[in-house]
Design an enzyme around this catalytic site. Structure first.
Site, PDB file in Angstrom:
ATOM      1  N   GLY A   1       0.819  -1.214   0.000  1.00 53.96           N
ATOM      2  CA  GLY A   1       0.000   0.000   0.000  1.00 53.96           C
ATOM      3  C   GLY A   1       0.847   1.257   0.000  1.00 53.96           C
ATOM      4  N   ASP A   2       0.188   2.398  -0.115  1.00 49.59           N
ATOM      5  CA  ASP A   2       0.847   3.708  -0.093  1.00 49.59           C
ATOM      6  C   ASP A   2       1.827   3.893  -1.247  1.00 49.59           C
ATOM      7  OD1 ASP A   2      -0.475   4.143   2.391  1.00 49.59           O
ATOM      8  OD2 ASP A   2       1.088   2.970   3.366  1.00 49.59           O
ATOM      9  N   GLU A   3       1.560   3.252  -2.365  1.00 49.53           N
ATOM     10  CA  GLU A   3       2.484   3.358  -3.513  1.00 49.53           C
ATOM     11  C   GLU A   3       2.285   4.669  -4.275  1.00 49.53           C
ATOM     12  OE1 GLU A   3       0.343   0.823  -3.217  1.00 49.53           O
ATOM     13  OE2 GLU A   3       1.473  -1.023  -2.943  1.00 49.53           O
ATOM     14  N   GLY A   4       1.133   5.304  -4.090  1.00 45.76           N
ATOM     15  CA  GLY A   4       0.871   6.549  -4.839  1.00 45.76           C
ATOM     16  C   GLY A   4      -0.224   6.348  -5.880  1.00 45.76           C
ATOM     17  N   LYS A   5      -1.139   5.435  -5.604  1.00 43.21           N
ATOM     18  CA  LYS A   5      -2.201   5.123  -6.575  1.00 43.21           C
ATOM     19  C   LYS A   5      -3.091   6.345  -6.843  1.00 43.21           C
ATOM     20  CE  LYS A   5      -3.432   1.787  -3.816  1.00 43.21           C
ATOM     21  NZ  LYS A   5      -2.268   1.694  -2.908  1.00 43.21           N
TER      22      LYS A   5
ATOM     23  N   GLY B   1      -6.099   5.840   2.114  1.00 40.10           N
ATOM     24  CA  GLY B   1      -5.919   7.288   2.097  1.00 40.10           C
ATOM     25  C   GLY B   1      -5.189   7.637   0.816  1.00 40.10           C
ATOM     26  N   HIS B   2      -5.946   7.981  -0.221  1.00 41.78           N
ATOM     27  CA  HIS B   2      -5.326   8.274  -1.522  1.00 41.78           C
ATOM     28  C   HIS B   2      -5.046   9.768  -1.625  1.00 41.78           C
ATOM     29  CE1 HIS B   2      -6.917   4.274  -3.364  1.00 41.78           C
ATOM     30  NE2 HIS B   2      -5.995   4.109  -2.439  1.00 41.78           N
TER      31      HIS B   2
ATOM     32  N   GLN C   1      -5.068  -0.195  -0.971  1.00 45.27           N
ATOM     33  CA  GLN C   1      -4.043  -1.011  -0.291  1.00 45.27           C
ATOM     34  C   GLN C   1      -3.058  -1.556  -1.341  1.00 45.27           C
ATOM     35  OE1 GLN C   1      -7.592  -1.854   0.869  1.00 45.27           O
ATOM     36  NE2 GLN C   1      -7.147  -0.014   2.014  1.00 45.27           N
TER      37      GLN C   1
ATOM     38  N   VAL D   1      -3.805   7.925   6.717  1.00 40.82           N
ATOM     39  CA  VAL D   1      -5.032   7.702   7.490  1.00 40.82           C
ATOM     40  C   VAL D   1      -4.769   7.791   8.987  1.00 40.82           C
ATOM     41  CG1 VAL D   1      -6.820   5.982   8.042  1.00 40.82           C
ATOM     42  CG2 VAL D   1      -6.077   6.298   5.686  1.00 40.82           C
ATOM     43  N   THR D   2      -3.691   7.127   9.429  1.00 43.75           N
ATOM     44  CA  THR D   2      -3.467   7.028  10.879  1.00 43.75           C
ATOM     45  C   THR D   2      -2.337   7.918  11.372  1.00 43.75           C
ATOM     46  OG1 THR D   2      -1.952   5.204  10.484  1.00 43.75           O
ATOM     47  CG2 THR D   2      -4.247   4.618  10.933  1.00 43.75           C
TER      48      THR D   2
ATOM     49  N   ASP E   1      12.458  10.185  -6.928  1.00 45.46           N
ATOM     50  CA  ASP E   1      13.151  11.377  -6.428  1.00 45.46           C
ATOM     51  C   ASP E   1      13.667  11.200  -5.004  1.00 45.46           C
ATOM     52  OD1 ASP E   1      10.171  11.399  -6.210  1.00 45.46           O
ATOM     53  OD2 ASP E   1      10.579  13.006  -4.773  1.00 45.46           O
TER      54      ASP E   1
END
Ligand code: IMP
Length: 423
Positions: free
Chosen positions: A12-16, A40-41, A224, A300-301, A333
């Site tokens: 998750g949190d890859e930048g979708k 959390g997008h 996710q 999110v958290t 980057d």
């Protein structure tokens, strides 16, 4: 037209969110197929940063229709706040945001059950976002859930009461210290249900079928990451839905032979939030540097994300399970200024070298084997085309493409929409 798919290949949190936002101009419809407000997008444009939880990331484009599919679980309370957050942008969400009647509803007691279940696990806790995701999917598969379509029925509150009572008994059974005032939570919940009911509820599989038939373009947006998939992830440290490509079929009612491109998104390194094994995790100043430069805090958290080197074995596995056709590398980057970079290209598993993801990746059985690369110094964030890339970055990309046998179509060099380089 085929339905294209976009999903995360790591934890998750890859930048979708950013990529869906960038790609939306190519699609008429954006559809979320699983997960809920545990997601959390994050999107950034015109100097504004916005985090979406349940609403698809195409919402900022006036022309696109955004569908919340049957595979999603919706918390009306979080959802109502999300709508409120959109008010400043003048978005006509009554027109361009539609919800499947078959999506399940997260009740206040689902959130409480999540907290009780985690508290009862002690050290073995999953590190859940505590948004009620697991308990809601349990009620779905247990055939006890309340669906969005039920909210249109006159007796839905009776069904609600019976389920909430059962949940309260279960919370008691856990015998842990969870403080709550259900009456107060219910006032907020019933108000939020009324807000939810102002939106259009649809039979989304029929809607998407007709849309496809009439030539509309559809992008399915995952939440996710593949390694959090209930079947293929690092169980039990996973979420409770199928985050992989098959989840788009069951979560939207799209037939497998209707899937076109599968865009797989990965970070140039790896992060994980919550508990569970993470073979390439760094516990030193290198990991700290990644976290700091990459701003690795949960959307999110707010929890710190654990950071480590890219795990090519896990990435290959995710590409396989999803049938990825095009790759997108995010946060390149962040790696600027590291003297050398490592990529995990094999595992030492119980003394043997292996190149696949085994059943257990717990640290007592498995150690990563790395290939090392020379880093680059150049700041990538202002670059606008591939020709400006330093040689070392090109070498890194070429190595990954060769190993994964899939082209890397996009390299993202910053959080803004504009910092996206198509190759
Ligand atoms: P849950 O889905 O909230 O129950 O959380 C289960 C696990 O998945 C925990 O380790 C969470 O930190 C993780 N998780 C859930 N949603 C996300 C997400 O959107 N990004 C990253 N990790 C997530």
């Amino acid at each position: 037209m085929a339905v294209d798919l976009l999903l995360g290949l790591q934890w998750g949190d890859e930048g979708k969110g950013k990529i869906v936002d960038v790609l939306t101009s190519n699609y008429n419809i954006i559809a979320r197929f699983q997960g809920g407000p545990n997601a959390g997008h994050t999107l950034e444009f015109d100097g504004i940063k916005h985090v979406l939880r349940t609403i698809p990331s195409g919402i900022f484009h006036k022309e696109s229709v955004n569908v919340i599919g049957n595979g999603v679980v919706i918390d009306p309370v979080v959802f109502a706040k999300e709508l409120e957050g959109l008010d400043q942008f003048n978005i006509d969400y009554k027109k361009n945001l539609i919800i499947s009647r078959k999506a399940h509803v997260i009740l206040p007691t689902h959130r409480l059950l999540d907290a009780a279940s985690e508290a009862s696990k002690g050290k073995a806790k999953i590190g859940s976002t505590l948004k009620g995701i697991g308990p809601t999917y349990m009620d779905k598969t247990g055939r006890n859930g309340i669906r969005v379509g039920d909210l249109e029925l006159s007796d839905w509150k009776e069904k609600y009461r019976a389920l909430a009572n059962k949940h309260e008994a279960l919370i008691e059974f856990y015998n842990v210290d969870v403080q709550y005032n259900l009456k107060e939570m219910e006032v907020e919940f019933f108000e939020a249900v009324e807000v939810l009911k102002t939106l259009q509820f649809i039979d989304s599989e029929e809607y998407l079928f007709q849309a496809q038939k009439s030539g509309k373009t559809i992008l399915a947006e995952g939440a996710q990451g593949s390694l959090l998939d209930i079947d293929f992830g690092t169980y039990p440290f996973v979420t409770s839905s199928n985050t992989t490509a098959a989840g788009a079929c069951t979560g939207l009612g799209v037939a497998p032979n209707q899937i076109g491109e599968v865009y797989g998104i990965f970070k140039a390194y790896t992060t994980r939030v919550g508990s569970g094994p993470f073979p390439t995790e760094l516990f030193d100043e290198v990991g700290e540097k990644m976290a700091k430069i990459g701003n690795e805090f949960g959307a999110v958290t707010g929890r710190n994300r654990r950071c480590g080197w890219l795990d090519l074995i896990a990435l290959k596995y995710a590409c396989q399970v999803n049938g990825v056709t095009k790759l997108m590398m995010m946060k390149g980057d962040v790696l600027s200024g590291f003297k050398s970079l490592k990529v995990c290209t094999a595992y030492n598993y119980k003394g043997e070298t292996i190149t696949h993801l085994p059943y257990s990746i717990e640290p007592e059985n498995l150690k990563p084997i790395y290939t090392e690369f020379k880093g680059w110094k150049e700041d990538l964030t202002k670059m606008t085309e591939e020709a400006q890339f330093p040689k070392e970055l090109n070498d890194y990309i070429a190595f990954l493409e060769k190993e994964l046998e899939i082209p890397i179509q996009v390299v993202s060099v910053g959080p803004d929409r504009k910092q996206t380089i198509f190759r």
